[in-house]
Design an enzyme around this catalytic site. Sequence first.
Site, short mmCIF file in Angstrom:
data_model
loop_
_atom_site.label_atom_id
_atom_site.label_comp_id
_atom_site.label_asym_id
_atom_site.label_seq_id
_atom_site.Cartn_x
_atom_site.Cartn_y
_atom_site.Cartn_z
N ASP A 1 0.68 -1.26 -0.07
CA ASP A 1 0.13 -0.05 -0.14
C ASP A 1 0.69 1.22 0.10
O ASP A 1 0.44 2.53 0.00
CB ASP A 1 -0.85 -0.19 1.15
CG ASP A 1 -0.49 0.23 2.43
OD1 ASP A 1 0.83 -0.25 2.66
OD2 ASP A 1 -1.14 0.14 3.72
N SER A 2 2.22 1.03 -0.20
CA SER A 2 3.11 2.14 -0.32
C SER A 2 2.95 2.61 -1.73
O SER A 2 3.36 3.89 -1.99
CB SER A 2 4.59 1.81 -0.23
OG SER A 2 4.78 0.77 -1.24
N ASP B 1 -0.91 -6.49 -0.01
CA ASP B 1 -1.48 -5.54 1.35
C ASP B 1 -2.80 -5.27 1.38
O ASP B 1 -3.43 -5.03 0.51
CB ASP B 1 -0.61 -4.11 1.26
CG ASP B 1 0.44 -4.16 2.12
OD1 ASP B 1 0.73 -4.93 3.13
OD2 ASP B 1 1.27 -3.05 2.06
N LYS C 1 -1.31 -9.35 3.20
CA LYS C 1 -0.50 -8.86 4.50
C LYS C 1 -1.22 -7.61 5.13
O LYS C 1 -1.97 -6.97 4.56
CB LYS C 1 0.87 -8.36 3.91
CG LYS C 1 1.69 -7.46 4.91
CD LYS C 1 3.08 -7.18 4.73
CE LYS C 1 3.33 -5.92 3.93
NZ LYS C 1 3.00 -4.64 4.52
N GLU D 1 -1.05 -4.98 8.91
CA GLU D 1 -0.14 -4.49 10.09
C GLU D 1 -1.01 -4.81 11.19
O GLU D 1 -2.32 -4.53 11.45
CB GLU D 1 -0.04 -2.98 9.70
CG GLU D 1 0.56 -2.67 8.43
CD GLU D 1 0.72 -1.24 8.03
OE1 GLU D 1 0.21 -0.48 9.09
OE2 GLU D 1 1.00 -0.82 7.01
N GLU E 1 9.28 -3.76 10.29
CA GLU E 1 9.77 -2.59 9.69
C GLU E 1 10.32 -1.51 10.96
O GLU E 1 9.72 -1.42 12.05
CB GLU E 1 8.64 -1.79 9.05
CG GLU E 1 9.01 -0.54 8.47
CD GLU E 1 7.89 -0.22 7.43
OE1 GLU E 1 6.90 -0.67 7.09
OE2 GLU E 1 8.09 1.20 7.05
#
Length: 260
Positions: free
Chosen positions: A42-43, A81, A109, A111, A178
């Site tokens: 999602d960057s 993501d 993925k 978070e 991260e």
Amino acid sequence: MNIPQLKEFKQKSEKITCLTAYDASFAKLFDNCGIDVILVGDSLGNVIQGGENTLSVSMEDMIYHTKLVAKGVSNSLLVADMPYQSYTSPEQTLENAKRLVDVGAQMVKFEGGSEHKDSFKILQDNNIAVCGHLGLQPQSVLEMGGYKVQGRDESGANKIIKDALLLESLGVGVIVLECIPNDLAKRVSEAISIPTIGIGAGVDCDGQVLVCYDMLGINTGYMPKFVKNFLNESGSIETAVNTFINAVKDKTFPGLDHSY
Ligand code: KIV
């Protein structure tokens, strides 16, 4: 590439390589170079959409880019993501994860740790492979007060280790770490049997990931310490990717100057 193979890499101490991709052409080039894992991160909110953070990325954006990347991938493991607020309940997590799998993701993925226990569980019960993401969580940048190194104090470090053990017990296949100190990433990687993939987490993770636009020097904004421009020393994108792969595999990247 599949998840048991990644686990074998860890057992054999072979490092795992991962780059982000957002379209078919980059994905195909990375795949041809032999990258182990391709992440539709999602960057893309930063590097494709020009946003200040990843909070405005939608499920529709992730589905669109995952579909494009899937067209370019033949051998690498394709991870997608789950964007901000797409996994606020187990039911929503399952529904959105299935949408990503339907367009080609082999693993999703998201978070966070114990606060998403039931979401990890429901995906495991439905045989959807999951990658965790601990340490700095860009989707929580406002709560975390900026893009800061996490786990510097004992209680922060213990929470990351505890979450990693919990995620492993819930069937998570891989964990991205991260922006945490090297020694903490080493402790986490030694405490669990599933692979860790680091970004700003030092050389002792089981693999390394970079945002492709960062490693190609396309991103001209603020550059965190852990980023290395591999195109500078290479004549082509292909050589830059191969240099990244070799540097990760032979443990020369990240060096201490790219770590905390
Ligand atoms: O969104 C992303 O690109 C990521 C990587 C930085 C790990 O989550």
